[in-house]
Write a protein that holds these residues in place. Sequence first.
Motif, mmCIF file in Angstrom:
data_model
loop_
_atom_site.group_PDB
_atom_site.id
_atom_site.type_symbol
_atom_site.label_atom_id
_atom_site.label_comp_id
_atom_site.label_asym_id
_atom_site.label_seq_id
_atom_site.Cartn_x
_atom_site.Cartn_y
_atom_site.Cartn_z
ATOM 1 N N SER A 135 1.049 -1.149 0.126
ATOM 2 C CA SER A 135 -0.135 0.023 0.010
ATOM 3 C C SER A 135 0.825 1.307 -0.046
ATOM 4 O O SER A 135 0.263 2.273 -0.047
ATOM 5 C CB SER A 135 -0.775 -0.034 1.153
ATOM 6 O OG SER A 135 -0.159 -0.084 2.453
ATOM 7 N N SER A 136 2.364 1.311 0.145
ATOM 8 C CA SER A 136 2.950 2.203 0.169
ATOM 9 C C SER A 136 4.146 2.225 -0.883
ATOM 10 O O SER A 136 4.581 1.211 -1.231
ATOM 11 C CB SER A 136 3.471 2.700 1.427
ATOM 12 O OG SER A 136 4.622 1.390 1.629
ATOM 13 N N GLU A 137 4.623 3.584 -1.472
ATOM 14 C CA GLU A 137 5.560 3.113 -2.440
ATOM 15 C C GLU A 137 6.770 2.923 -1.657
ATOM 16 O O GLU A 137 7.512 2.102 -2.363
ATOM 17 C CB GLU A 137 5.820 4.662 -3.122
ATOM 18 C CG GLU A 137 4.775 5.075 -3.863
ATOM 19 C CD GLU A 137 5.102 6.441 -4.678
ATOM 20 O OE1 GLU A 137 6.215 7.079 -4.274
ATOM 21 O OE2 GLU A 137 3.935 7.189 -5.158
ATOM 22 N N ALA A 138 7.277 3.081 -0.696
ATOM 23 C CA ALA A 138 8.217 2.811 0.008
ATOM 24 C C ALA A 138 8.566 1.329 0.067
ATOM 25 O O ALA A 138 9.298 0.871 -0.145
ATOM 26 C CB ALA A 138 8.468 3.538 1.630
ATOM 27 N N LEU A 139 7.361 0.808 0.724
ATOM 28 C CA LEU A 139 7.340 -0.775 0.766
ATOM 29 C C LEU A 139 7.444 -1.510 -0.626
ATOM 30 O O LEU A 139 8.144 -2.209 -0.792
ATOM 31 C CB LEU A 139 6.320 -1.252 1.693
ATOM 32 C CG LEU A 139 5.760 -2.775 1.664
ATOM 33 C CD1 LEU A 139 7.164 -3.438 2.643
ATOM 34 C CD2 LEU A 139 4.788 -3.169 2.323
ATOM 35 N N SER A 140 6.905 -1.043 -1.379
ATOM 36 C CA SER A 140 6.859 -1.473 -3.092
ATOM 37 C C SER A 140 8.241 -1.308 -3.555
ATOM 38 O O SER A 140 8.832 -2.371 -4.070
ATOM 39 C CB SER A 140 5.875 -0.901 -3.902
ATOM 40 O OG SER A 140 5.950 -1.239 -5.111
ATOM 41 N N GLY A 158 3.579 0.931 5.844
ATOM 42 C CA GLY A 158 2.803 0.187 4.920
ATOM 43 C C GLY A 158 2.920 -1.187 5.057
ATOM 44 O O GLY A 158 1.998 -2.176 4.889
ATOM 45 N N ALA A 159 4.015 -1.747 6.054
ATOM 46 C CA ALA A 159 4.209 -3.166 6.136
ATOM 47 C C ALA A 159 3.174 -4.005 7.026
ATOM 48 O O ALA A 159 2.712 -4.961 6.661
ATOM 49 C CB ALA A 159 5.565 -3.349 6.791
#
Length: 304
Positions: A117-122, A272-273
């Motif tokens: 759900s987040s760009e950082a996690l992706s 988002g994790a």
Amino acid sequence: MLSKAERGYRLLGSAPGAVKAASTPLTSEMSTATAFARIAAACLRQFRLNETALGWSRDAEALHQARVSLRRLRSLCSICKSLFDDSRFDHLRGELKWLASELGDARNIDVMIDRASSEALSGRLQDARDDAYAAVEASLSSVRARSLMIDATEWISIGDWRTDQSDETLYEQSSKDFASGVFDKFWKKVAKGGNNLVDADDETRHKVRIAAKKLRYAAEFFEPLYNSKAEAKRHRRFITVMKGLQDQLGSLNDLATAPDMLAALELSDVAGAKDLFNAEEKSKLLEDAAEAHDAFVNTRHFWR
């Protein structure tokens, strides 16, 4: 897996993509041993074609179908284990399990990327994906993997296990009679094991999921044996219900395994994790899984 002509024509088109399992021609008069050999060969073919596709690109669906083909082959061996009484069976099963596990991290990361759900996690997951696919490529090109493919093909096609068969009546049993017994066994496991999915622990639900997979794979393996109009209609309905139950159990398993997977990748604290395993989503999935199990129990058998 492909003739020289087929390989040549492939050069004229786009790169090969993922290959799904196809029905294997069977007849009711066919012995169980012959049916096993044909289905096992089809599973190996599916794996090899998807392995080829992975050689062209790091395609997530090709990886998924490669894992599916190995799971199907392992399930087939488990379903038909009463046929085998030779020393190579357990070794080959162990090697198939090893190869499937080598593809596991890459597949799990692909699933998490789809749900991120987040760009950082992706972004972090994409980096982990590159490493995981590099590991997959190394495993597939290893001597161990190549030896497994050769040994499995030789074992299935030459069939030393047939000469070691101690129970001749089982060896000659019709494939349809054998299949009906398999369906009865695994239907009971899924029906009994899943009668309280909402309150069950993750391990219990995982066991039900495994039994459900084996039942569905068996239903797909032996589908050609149930070809009357009524049987075919009931079979389609049964597979649809099984897919619904598997989808819910699979999503619950993704929630259960996400924390450990994120921890192994050192991503537990990335924004988002925690969205990958929130309690609200699990509660809804448990309700849906219970409904899917009720539908499964109430669906008419196609084999009796």
